[in-house]
Design a protein around this motif. Structure first.
Motif, PDB file in Angstrom:
ATOM      1  N   UNK A   1       0.753  -1.085   0.023  1.00  0.00           N
ATOM      2  CA  UNK A   1       0.000   0.132  -0.006  1.00  0.00           C
ATOM      3  C   UNK A   1       0.874   1.088   0.100  1.00  0.00           C
ATOM      4  N   UNK A   2       0.183   2.362  -0.018  1.00  0.00           N
ATOM      5  CA  UNK A   2       0.949   3.553   0.065  1.00  0.00           C
ATOM      6  C   UNK A   2       1.976   4.021   1.318  1.00  0.00           C
ATOM      7  N   UNK A   3       1.795   3.228   2.296  1.00  0.00           N
ATOM      8  CA  UNK A   3       2.718   3.253   3.461  1.00  0.00           C
ATOM      9  C   UNK A   3       3.762   2.067   3.649  1.00  0.00           C
ATOM     10  N   UNK A   4       3.775   1.203   2.521  1.00  0.00           N
ATOM     11  CA  UNK A   4       4.820   0.264   2.333  1.00  0.00           C
ATOM     12  C   UNK A   4       4.408  -1.227   3.059  1.00  0.00           C
ATOM     13  N   UNK A   5       3.282  -1.361   3.854  1.00  0.00           N
ATOM     14  CA  UNK A   5       2.725  -2.425   4.139  1.00  0.00           C
ATOM     15  C   UNK A   5       1.957  -3.313   3.054  1.00  0.00           C
ATOM     16  N   UNK A   6       1.731  -4.489   3.462  1.00  0.00           N
ATOM     17  CA  UNK A   6       0.621  -5.378   2.599  1.00  0.00           C
ATOM     18  C   UNK A   6      -0.672  -4.565   2.454  1.00  0.00           C
ATOM     19  N   UNK A   7      -1.149  -4.411   1.374  1.00  0.00           N
ATOM     20  CA  UNK A   7      -2.277  -3.595   1.303  1.00  0.00           C
ATOM     21  C   UNK A   7      -3.438  -4.434   1.777  1.00  0.00           C
ATOM     22  N   UNK A   8      -4.322  -3.760   2.289  1.00  0.00           N
ATOM     23  CA  UNK A   8      -5.559  -4.393   2.872  1.00  0.00           C
ATOM     24  C   UNK A   8      -6.463  -5.520   2.171  1.00  0.00           C
ATOM     25  N   UNK A   9      -6.510  -5.110   0.882  1.00  0.00           N
ATOM     26  CA  UNK A   9      -6.999  -5.892  -0.162  1.00  0.00           C
ATOM     27  C   UNK A   9      -6.496  -7.197  -0.373  1.00  0.00           C
ATOM     28  N   UNK A  10      -5.070  -7.138  -0.238  1.00  0.00           N
ATOM     29  CA  UNK A  10      -4.226  -8.572  -0.562  1.00  0.00           C
ATOM     30  C   UNK A  10      -4.349  -9.195   0.765  1.00  0.00           C
ATOM     31  N   UNK A  11      -4.416  -8.394   1.861  1.00  0.00           N
ATOM     32  CA  UNK A  11      -4.371  -9.239   3.175  1.00  0.00           C
ATOM     33  C   UNK A  11      -5.663  -9.997   3.451  1.00  0.00           C
ATOM     34  N   UNK A  12      -7.020  -9.546   2.609  1.00  0.00           N
ATOM     35  CA  UNK A  12      -8.058  -9.939   2.889  1.00  0.00           C
ATOM     36  C   UNK A  12      -8.148 -11.165   1.886  1.00  0.00           C
ATOM     37  N   UNK A  13      -7.348 -11.010   0.614  1.00  0.00           N
ATOM     38  CA  UNK A  13      -7.412 -11.980  -0.171  1.00  0.00           C
ATOM     39  C   UNK A  13      -6.645 -13.292   0.348  1.00  0.00           C
ATOM     40  N   UNK A  14      -5.615 -13.115   0.938  1.00  0.00           N
ATOM     41  CA  UNK A  14      -4.830 -14.162   1.668  1.00  0.00           C
ATOM     42  C   UNK A  14      -5.824 -14.786   2.570  1.00  0.00           C
ATOM     43  N   UNK A  15      -6.705 -14.170   3.391  1.00  0.00           N
ATOM     44  CA  UNK A  15      -7.458 -14.747   4.301  1.00  0.00           C
ATOM     45  C   UNK A  15      -8.579 -15.626   3.696  1.00  0.00           C
ATOM     46  N   UNK A  16      -9.152 -15.044   2.456  1.00  0.00           N
ATOM     47  CA  UNK A  16     -10.489 -15.483   1.924  1.00  0.00           C
ATOM     48  C   UNK A  16      -9.838 -16.781   1.152  1.00  0.00           C
ATOM     49  N   UNK A  17      -8.577 -16.757   0.349  1.00  0.00           N
ATOM     50  CA  UNK A  17      -8.169 -17.911  -0.301  1.00  0.00           C
ATOM     51  C   UNK A  17      -7.970 -19.108   0.713  1.00  0.00           C
ATOM     52  N   UNK A  18      -7.457 -18.821   2.062  1.00  0.00           N
ATOM     53  CA  UNK A  18      -7.089 -19.796   2.822  1.00  0.00           C
ATOM     54  C   UNK A  18      -8.392 -20.581   3.317  1.00  0.00           C
TER      55      UNK A  18
END
Length: 163
Positions: A64-81
């Motif tokens: 994301x814009x502050x250098x962390x994992x983007x919120x949408x990417x984090x949600x994708x990871x949890x949804x995929x698992x």
């Protein structure tokens, strides 16, 4: 409980591989099934009937814009698992569908993320026995510091595939 579907039967022989090769092979198989996971860079560490563990490195394409994992990417990871632990347990002829997701971001993630989704024996049996239904899948997401930057709740439904 025996392997009840094509996904479970496909990954069963991978248990004979050393862990690092098994993870690569699982990732290749599942990125073909769900191409978006490959786009994001989701890696499949463990895929079993009781538990699925995935990871996502903190790289430029998911930041994301502050250098962390983007919120949408984090949600994708949890949804995929959560989706894969349901899918690996559903017998052929049933289709998993995401019914709802709730994601509460608690703090900024430090580095890459790991998501571990689990089903209880009772939940797994319901997926096999009931022609349709829904299940709340437990998932824990941690960052490289070991902390949980988010709390999630995913409800998956299943129905019979149309013939």
């Amino acid at each position: 409980m025996p392997n009840t579907n094509l996904i479970a039967r496909s990954i069963a022989p991978l248990k004979l591989l050393p862990p690092f090769l098994r993870a690569r092979a699982q990732t290749a198989i599942f990125q073909r099934l769900v191409p978006f996971t490959g786009t994001a860079g989701v890696q499949f560490d463990e895929v079993g009937l009781e538990q699925v563990a995935l990871r996502l490195a903190s790289g430029r394409k998911v930041q994301n814009h502050i250098g962390g994992v983007h919120a949408a990417a984090a949600a994708l990871l949890a949804e995929t698992a959560t989706g894969f632990v349901v899918a690996v347990n559903l017998p052929d002829g049933k289709l998993p569908l995401l019914r709802s997701m709730k994601v509460d971001y608690k703090r900024r993630a430090k580095g890459g993320l790991r998501a571990v989704a689990r089903l209880s024996p009772e939940q797994r049996q319901a997926l096999v026995d009931q022609p349709k239904g829904d299940v709340t899948v437990a998932v824990t997401v941690t960052d490289e510091s070991g902390a949980s930057p988010m709390e999630c709740e995913f409800v998956w439904a299943w129905v019979s595939k149309a013939t």
